[in-house]
Write an enzyme that holds these catalytic residues in place. Structure first.
Site, PDB file in Angstrom:
ATOM      1  CE  LYS A  66      -4.106  -2.103   2.028  1.00 10.91           C
ATOM      2  NZ  LYS A  66      -5.162  -1.988   3.056  1.00 10.91           N
ATOM      3  CG  ASN A  87      -7.642   0.455  -0.789  1.00 11.18           C
ATOM      4  OD1 ASN A  87      -7.878   1.525  -1.359  1.00 11.18           O
ATOM      5  ND2 ASN A  87      -8.590  -0.250  -0.205  1.00 11.18           N
ATOM      6  CE  LYS A 156       4.795   1.714  16.083  1.00 14.05           C
ATOM      7  NZ  LYS A 156       4.658   0.319  15.647  1.00 14.05           N
TER       8      LYS A 156
END
Length: 277
Positions: A66, A87, A156
């Protein structure tokens, strides 16, 4: 002439995309072929070049390509730019390639089909990987009351929340900080449930009648959905509808036709049930 489409991935044997797009093409009376292609890692660009030079009209792209597709596209939709991944590639009339990310809108449309409310809801998203990044813009566009991202690696989740904070109330929390909080919708964007694992979730996490959605899917309920059911969730769904929904959005991008997703989801569910029994 039959228009050619394909899905690129590694591994790819398990892909349900050819079946899904065959169903869409039949529904809509479209003359198109759709194949799956195993692409060696590091060779996405060469394989995509060969596909489009031989007359290909569009590609779906799955793991691990991707990011390669993101770099390969000449132009990006806004949601692809936000997701940082592509995608779907669509050949345009001027010969350029448009990169899109249809994962998030696939999930949102599935929730709409299920009749789940989204506006004004307190939403918890588990995980902070690429799958979660792909759903955040379409999710924020539904005007939830708040979105919380919880992840084992807190920084994250924090980075992700910072990247989308201009779209509304979104913040990152540790799993410990979820204690005492309640949510109307919990989305599992981790792959942990496939390996039978579960993040450390507080017992009282779910508001009365809460909806729980796992982006993973399988013939049986995922571990996350089993947990949700045991803790009083009012509504449960796995990611099969999201898979079909993202494909439908790609089909619309390519053919300008919106296919019916519910019969295809039902047919896939029957096929999976036969294999598991």
């Amino acid at each position: 002439m039959t228009d050619a489409y394909a899905v690129f991935g590694n591994p790819i044997a398990h892909s349900k995309s050819p079946y899904i797009h065959r169903q869409f093409a039949e529904q809509a009376g479209q003359d198109m072929s759709y194949t799956k292609q195993l692409v060696p890692e590091g060779e996405f660009g060469a394989a995509a070049d060969a596909f489009f030079l031989s007359g290909g009209q569009g590609l779906n792209v799955t793991v691990p390509f991707k990011m390669d597709a993101y770099s390969y596209a000449a132009r990006l939709t806004q949601r692809a730019r936000r997701a940082g991944a592509v995608n779907t590639l669509a050949l345009q009339e001027d010969g350029t390639l448009l990169g899109d990310n249809t994962d998030g809108i696939g999930m949102i449309n599935d929730m709409h089909n299920l009749g789940w409310p989204l506006a004004g809801q307190r939403v918890l998203v588990l995980g902070a990987g690429g799958a979660v990044r792909g759903i955040l813009q379409p999710l924020m566009e539904q005007n939830p009351a708040e979105v919380v991202i919880a992840n084992r690696t807190f920084h994250k989740a924090e980075q992700l929340a910072k990247g989308f904070h201009d779209l509304g109330d979104i913040q990152a929390l540790t799993f410990e900080q979820l204690e005492g909080r309640q949510f109307d919708l919990v989305i599992n964007g981790t792959s942990a449930s496939l390996s039978g694992e579960l993040p450390p979730l507080p017992e009282s996490l779910l508001a009365p009648g809460a909806s729980c959605y796992d982006m993973m899917y399988g013939p049986e309920k995922t571990v996350f959905l089993q947990w949700a059911e045991a803790h009083g969730a009012g509504r449960l769904a796995d990611g099969l509808g999201m898979l079909v929904g993202q494909a439908a959005e790609a089909f619309y991008l390519w053919r300008d036709i919106r296919p019916e997703v519910v019969p295809v989801i039902s047919a896939l569910r029957r096929k999976m049930g036969k294999k598991s029994s």
